[in-house]
Design an enzyme around this catalytic site. Structure first.
Site, short mmCIF file in Angstrom:
data_model
loop_
_atom_site.label_atom_id
_atom_site.label_comp_id
_atom_site.label_asym_id
_atom_site.label_seq_id
_atom_site.Cartn_x
_atom_site.Cartn_y
_atom_site.Cartn_z
N HIS A 326 0.19 -1.01 0.09
CA HIS A 326 -0.56 -0.25 0.16
C HIS A 326 0.62 1.42 -0.07
CE1 HIS A 326 -3.33 -2.45 1.20
NE2 HIS A 326 -4.00 -1.54 0.63
N GLY A 327 2.26 1.18 0.61
CA GLY A 327 2.95 2.58 0.96
C GLY A 327 3.98 2.36 1.30
#
Length: 478
Positions: A326-327
């Site tokens: 996700h990041g």
């Protein structure tokens, strides 16, 4: 180009008319049109990154053919790992380079050593996590002999870059999407109407619920140090609703748009906030990503077939990697770790496969037991989302510390009644439609036409009345 923008409102009708009125006699013409439309759609974000999308497409197309035609296992592995290595290399560079550089520098600082680092001003290509996973699943499935390599480059390119799913999923499988691309498609009025309903509900979720909740979530998270505990609770709730309505709203619009073109995409959400435990939540949230990690990481690692240690190890790997996907921030890793902790007791007691059907199937209301299970699961999820939303770990722990202060028992000063009323209305509709693919798929179909159309027009009016500043979809950054 945003789904909720004027540009898309002009773009899609043009594609729809060309697709069904001028290309309907030959699906190859339709596919070529879809490819041109998809590249135009993507170029509207930043045409400079078109080369990356096209390069990734060519790489996996050639790798698939080479794997299938390889005369030895060694060459099959070579082409597989070449595709995996280059794809993950690009993803790692654009998404994680600065994260690793800064993390190593911080580690050395804590050891008393100062090192000069060289970070880059890297713009993350939109959709790179999604189309990279499309290509990876394709070459891995060919390697495992689950599918044959696609010979037609245009067909394969449409599979990778089909514009409804290009920038934020769902993450499609070649076994599901390619067969639809390879055959003639005819216009189906009932499916088209169904697609329009799903688009309408997706726009309502995005514009009316997500974007308005975002305004208050941002207000509270960006000034969390000066907020009361009760306001911080509201901020966490607003973000919890925002991220679901934003991402599932995108998925609804994507699925509805594809259905208007005669193509069925994978379902990506199945009413996750009505889950009765965290395992059920993850079967219903971002389904295409969860199943991707299950099939291409969790099962190859041994899944849950080994001993207790292997079950624990694989569970933490899958959730932490999911968080990292996700990041490039430690907050996402902690979010994944926390969800693994939630999941672990269910796995170790063999209760992770409970609740395979929707809550209160065939009933209007859940049992008292199910209601409290849903409430507990929702509360755990809200808490975990704090890490997902926070700027960094310091911000997250500061937010949680303020949340559990004495001021949590005060009445929140940020309590927008219109938005809260609309959110309650949204959850009621979602609950009533929870047994369908999307909330209003069949809701009210047996009612008189004037009531049904009155409901649709109400949604449209709400979209225009509560439309604020155009907001980018959250998952575009992933």
């Amino acid at each position: 180009m945003l789904f909720n923008s004027l540009a898309f409102a002009i773009f899609f009708p043009i594609v729809f008319i060309l697709y069904w009125f001028f290309c309907r006699k030959n699906y190859k013409y339709q596919n070529f049109l879809l490819l041109i439309a998809s590249y135009y759609f993507y170029a509207n974000w930043d045409w400079h990154f078109m080369f990356l999308l096209i390069f990734s497409t060519v790489l996996d197309y050639v790798s698939g053919l080479k794997i299938e035609n390889a005369k030895s296992p060694t060459w099959r592995k070579f082409w597989l790992w070449l595709s995996i290595g280059i794809n993950l290399g690009f993803l790692g560079f654009f998404k994680y380079y600065n994260f690793f550089v800064d993390s190593f520098a911080q580690l050395f600082e804590e050891l008393g050593l100062h090192i000069d680092t060289w970070t880059l001003k890297i713009i993350l290509p939109v959709g790179i996590s999604f189309y990279t996973f499309h290509g990876l699943s394709y070459v891995i499935d060919i390697y495992k002999k689950k599918i044959k390599a696609e010979k037609n480059f245009v067909d394969y390119s449409v599979f990778v870059s089909f514009f409804p799913l290009l920038v934020a999923g769902p993450i499609e499988r070649a076994t599901h999407l390619l067969p639809q691309i390879q055959k003639a498609r005819t216009f189906d009025y009932n499916k088209a109407v169904d697609g329009l309903r799903q688009i309408l509900w997706g726009l309502f979720k995005k514009i009316v619920i997500a974007d308005n909740c975002a305004e208050y979530a941002n207000m509270i998270f960006n000034d969390s140090a000066h907020q009361s505990g009760s306001n911080l609770v509201m901020g966490a709730l607003f973000f919890t609703i925002q991220i679901y309505c934003d991402f599932s709203g995108y998925s609804d619009i994507a699925l509805g748009t594809a259905r208007l073109l005669g193509i069925e995409l994978l379902k990506n959400f199945s009413f996750p906030y009505f889950s009765r435990d965290i395992a059920e939540f993850w079967r219903r949230w971002h389904i295409s990503l969860s199943t991707w990690f299950r099939d291409y990481l969790y099962i190859p690692l041994g899944g849950s077939k080994g001993g207790t240690w292997m079950k624990i190890r694989n569970t933490f790997i899958i959730f932490i990697v999911s968080g990292f996907w996700h990041g490039a921030n430690w907050t996402f890793i902690v979010w994944g770790f926390l969800n693994a902790l939630y999941f672990l007791p269910l796995l170790l007691t063999n209760n992770n496969r409970n609740h395979l059907e929707v809550a209160a199937m065939g009933k209007l209301l859940p049992s008292v037991k199910d209601f409290f299970k849903i409430l507990l699961t929702f509360s755990l999820t809200v808490f975990a989302w704090i890490f997902f939303r926070a700027e960094n770990l310091t911000h997250a722990f500061s937010y949680i510390n303020g949340l559990f202060s004495k001021s949590i028992f005060t009445f929140p000063t940020l309590f927008p009644l219109p938005i809260i009323a609309l959110t309650i209305f949204f959850f009621i509709v979602e609950w009533l439609g929870r047994e369908d693919h999307f909330a209003i798929e069949s809701l009210g179909l047996k009612f008189p036409r004037y009531i049904r159309w009155g409901f649709y027009y109400t949604l449209i009016i709400l979209i225009f009345v509560f439309r604020g500043q155009e907001q980018q979809f959250i998952y575009f950054q992933f």
